[in-house]
Each structure stands twice: as structure tokens, then as C-alpha cells.
Design a protein around this motif. Structure first.
Motif, PDB file in Angstrom:
ATOM      1  N   GLY A 189       0.792  -1.142   0.361  1.00  0.00           N
ATOM      2  CA  GLY A 189       0.019   0.072   0.159  1.00  0.00           C
ATOM      3  C   GLY A 189       0.834   1.308   0.173  1.00  0.00           C
ATOM      4  N   GLU A 190       0.058   2.567   0.115  1.00  0.00           N
ATOM      5  CA  GLU A 190       0.915   3.679   0.128  1.00  0.00           C
ATOM      6  C   GLU A 190       1.993   3.874   1.252  1.00  0.00           C
ATOM      7  N   GLN A 191       1.727   3.037   2.209  1.00  0.00           N
ATOM      8  CA  GLN A 191       2.557   3.449   3.415  1.00  0.00           C
ATOM      9  C   GLN A 191       3.108   1.817   3.592  1.00  0.00           C
ATOM     10  N   GLY A 192       3.296   1.064   2.649  1.00  0.00           N
ATOM     11  CA  GLY A 192       3.421  -0.377   2.892  1.00  0.00           C
ATOM     12  C   GLY A 192       5.206  -0.277   3.023  1.00  0.00           C
ATOM     13  N   VAL A 193       5.466  -1.762   3.379  1.00  0.00           N
ATOM     14  CA  VAL A 193       7.131  -1.681   3.757  1.00  0.00           C
ATOM     15  C   VAL A 193       7.839  -2.149   2.683  1.00  0.00           C
ATOM     16  N   VAL A 194       7.351  -2.953   1.784  1.00  0.00           N
ATOM     17  CA  VAL A 194       8.006  -3.538   0.787  1.00  0.00           C
ATOM     18  C   VAL A 194       9.047  -2.476  -0.037  1.00  0.00           C
ATOM     19  N   GLY A 195       8.652  -1.257  -0.293  1.00  0.00           N
ATOM     20  CA  GLY A 195       9.450  -0.485  -1.065  1.00  0.00           C
ATOM     21  C   GLY A 195      10.375   0.099  -0.503  1.00  0.00           C
ATOM     22  N   HIS A 196      10.522  -0.191   0.938  1.00  0.00           N
ATOM     23  CA  HIS A 196      11.580   0.672   1.921  1.00  0.00           C
ATOM     24  C   HIS A 196      12.434  -0.294   2.500  1.00  0.00           C
ATOM     25  N   LEU A 197      12.305  -1.428   2.464  1.00  0.00           N
ATOM     26  CA  LEU A 197      13.552  -2.394   2.923  1.00  0.00           C
ATOM     27  C   LEU A 197      14.729  -2.619   2.108  1.00  0.00           C
ATOM     28  N   ALA A 198      15.798  -3.021   2.864  1.00  0.00           N
ATOM     29  CA  ALA A 198      17.091  -3.221   2.041  1.00  0.00           C
ATOM     30  C   ALA A 198      16.853  -4.434   1.342  1.00  0.00           C
ATOM     31  N   PRO A 199      17.488  -4.563   0.253  1.00  0.00           N
ATOM     32  CA  PRO A 199      17.511  -5.739  -0.700  1.00  0.00           C
ATOM     33  C   PRO A 199      17.861  -7.039   0.118  1.00  0.00           C
ATOM     34  N   SER A 200      17.331  -8.101   0.057  1.00  0.00           N
ATOM     35  CA  SER A 200      17.550  -9.506   0.819  1.00  0.00           C
ATOM     36  C   SER A 200      16.961  -9.453   2.095  1.00  0.00           C
ATOM     37  N   SER A 201      16.284  -8.443   2.391  1.00  0.00           N
ATOM     38  CA  SER A 201      15.556  -8.587   3.659  1.00  0.00           C
ATOM     39  C   SER A 201      14.393  -9.439   3.514  1.00  0.00           C
ATOM     40  N   LEU A 202      13.887  -9.981   4.626  1.00  0.00           N
ATOM     41  CA  LEU A 202      12.885 -11.182   4.669  1.00  0.00           C
ATOM     42  C   LEU A 202      11.601 -10.400   5.114  1.00  0.00           C
ATOM     43  N   ILE A 203      10.590 -11.041   4.622  1.00  0.00           N
ATOM     44  CA  ILE A 203       9.143 -11.092   5.140  1.00  0.00           C
ATOM     45  C   ILE A 203       8.671 -12.244   5.650  1.00  0.00           C
ATOM     46  N   ILE A 204       8.236 -12.380   6.883  1.00  0.00           N
ATOM     47  CA  ILE A 204       7.418 -13.621   7.238  1.00  0.00           C
ATOM     48  C   ILE A 204       6.178 -13.420   7.270  1.00  0.00           C
TER      49      ILE A 204
END
Length: 310
Positions: free
Chosen positions: A83-98
């Protein structure tokens, strides 16, 4: 992993409801550097009071190496990730989402593909066990994803779960297993309510029903766990009626995708839907028994305070 290594591992938990709060608290107590995220100020304040840190928007978790998503449904997962304030676009490469929320397996597969396209890893990792086990770090995790993601998450998974089931290399299999669990859980709660209602309607003492059944072949984990809520007349939501409407609808949706009928789950879904329609949607899922109270006039046990007031 040493205490110093745990402190250097930045972990975010999106969704500080019963399960998310418990998981965040368990990881914090084990020495991880945890930041909780929730739109509700009272949830953020509660985690701060427990010693953690909190933020209001997922994008503020950009510093995290691992982000757990413990929200209510697929729509919320979509919002907090993309979303507009979603986390995906702000994490460093190779970070992990569980990704721990209960979603359709088809959505879990799509999420995995989209997360990978952003240079991130994802584990499709629904959780089970309830709020108490979340807080004690004793959940069951039904997970699928790449070996690299499992390796990266191993310390965090060990901190939140007593058992981690590795179910495959691709997102989707974890959610598939959780759906099997939720089908059984929903059916067992609805059946426990129906059995209790029948026993009460026949004149049996509810306490005696519980004593006999929990020592007989008809027992189930859900009967043993949820019927005490009925006996106490306490429908404070630990897992709400509306949660099982969501989850059993996912069962129905997935069955349609596979051209497979799920008639027993459909019957349970109708009972939960009836309970929600009668105004009990935000009460504990054991409140599905109130459908039978409305239909047949059975007298259910009252909460201690209610009994004293009458």
C-alpha cells in the motif's frame, strides 16, 4: 545466537493484536531488537509498556532485517506490504518478510512472486496456537519458502515457535496447510457448540457434559479449549466469530478454485454467519452456541458478574 547478535537483528512485527502482540513480546523478551507496528495507538502503547518500540506505519520499519506480518486478512496483508505506506518499497535488498496471516494459498503464491520481484525474500508462514502460546514463544509455524529464507529466519522462528514445519520451497504450501487446520478448527468449534446445545436442551448439566466428553472419545482440542468459555459465560474474544467467517470463506473459495466441495465446512460457515448476523461477530468464536440459544431457547451459563447482578 549470542545476546549481542540478537540485539543487532532488527525485527519488525506488523499487527499488534493478540497473536502479533504475543509474538512481538516473546521475541523482545528473548533479546531481539523488536519494533511493533499497529494503526491503533493503544496497541502501540501496550507494546512500549512491555519494553518494546513501536511505529504507526509499516514504512517506518525500513530499518528491519526481518518483518513479520501478523494482520487479520489478505486485504490487510496487501495494504501493509504494497500500500501507500507499505513496507516492501522501503526494505533493504535481501531483507525477509515472514507472512503469518491466514490467506488463500493462491494469494500467498502471488505475494511470494511480487516480494521476490522487489529483491526480497518471503516465507509463507501461517501460525497456530493462540495468544497464550504466542506470548510464550510456543507457536506452531506452517511454513514454505526458499532454504535461504529459512536459514536467515532460523533464530527468529526458534524464538517464536516450539515447532516449525517446513512444507516446501515455494510460498503457498504453508497457507495450504493452515487452511486444512482452519477447516478442522472451525468445524470442531461449531460442532462443540451444537453438542453442548443438544446436551443442555436434553437437560444435562453443562459442567457434567464437559467432564464426561473431555474423558471420552468425542473430545477434541477445540471442545476442551472453547467449552470452558461457554461454561463461564465469558465471550471475551480470544478468536472472534468473524475470524472463522473469513477463514471458512477462504476454504470455500479454495474449494471452488479446485472444483472440490467442502460441505461440512460450508455448514460450519453458515453457523458462524448466523452468529455474526445475530450480533455476535466480535465475540469469542464459542459464541456460535448463541445461535442455538436463539433458535431453541436453551439457557446458557452466565458470567459470574451477570449472575450476581440478577
Amino acid at each position: 545466537m549470542s545476546q549481542h547478535d540478537k540485539q543487532s537483528r532488527q525485527v519488525g512485527v506488523i499487527g499488534l493484536g493478540a497473536m502479533g502482540m504475543g509474538t512481538a513480546t516473546a521475541l523482545h523478551h528473548q533479546g531481539f531488537n523488536v519494533t511493533g507496528c499497529d494503526i491503533a495507538a493503544e496497541a502501540r502503547d501496550a507494546f512500549i509498556a512491555a519494553g518494546g518500540k513501536s511505529v504507526a506505519t509499516p514504512m517506518e520499519l525500513a530499518h528491519c532485517h526481518i518483518v513479520l506480518v501478523v494482520v487479520v486478512n489478505g486485504s490487510q496483508v496487501e495494504q501493509v506490504l504494497f500500500g501507500e505506506q507499505g513496507v516492501v518499497g522501503h526494505l533493504a535488498p535481501s531483507s525477509l518478510i515472514i507472512q503469518c496471516a491466514t490467506v488463500a494459498p493462491s494469494q500467498a503464491k502471488q505475494l511470494g512472486e511480487r516480494v521476490a520481484a522487489e529483491g526480497l525474500m518471503m516465507l509463507d508462514a501461517p501460525i497456530s496456537g493462540g495468544a497464550a502460546k504466542a506470548k510464550s514463544g510456543e507457536l506452531s509455524v506452517m511454513a514454505s519458502g526458499a532454504a535461504e529464507a529459512f536459514s536467515y529466519a532460523s533464530d527468529v522462528l526458534d524464538g517464536m515457535a516450539v515447532k516449525v514445519y517446513r512444507l516446501g520451497d515455494d510460498p503457498g504450501m504453508g497457507s495450504s496447510m493452515k487452511l486444512v487446520n482452519q477447516l478442522l478448527a472451525g468445524v470442531h468449534i461449531a460442532t462443540a457448540a451444537e453438542a453442548m446445545a443438544l446436551g443442555i436442551r436434553m437437560g444435562l448439566d453443562p459442567e457434567v457434559i464437559f467432564e464426561v466428553i473431555t474423558h471420552s472419545a468425542g473430545n477434541s482440542w477445540m471442545f476442551e479449549n472453547r467449552v470452558p468459555h461457554i461454561l463461564k459465560g465469558d465471550y471475551t474474544p480470544l478468536s472472534a466469530v468473524d475470524i472463522f467467517i473469513k477463514d471458512l470463506n477462504i476454504v470455500h473459495q479454495t474449494g471452488r478454485e479446485l472444483s472440490m466441495a467442502t460441505p461440512v465446512a460450508a455448514s460450519a460457515l453458515q453457523q458462524f454467519t448466523s452468529a455474526s448476523g445475530a450480533g455476535f461477530g466480535r465475540e469469542d468464536d464459542s459464541a456460535v452456541i448463541k445461535v442455538y440459544q436463539r433458535l431453541s431457547g436453551i439457557t446458557l451459563p452466565e458470567a459470574a458478574n451477570d449472575a450476581q447482578e440478577t
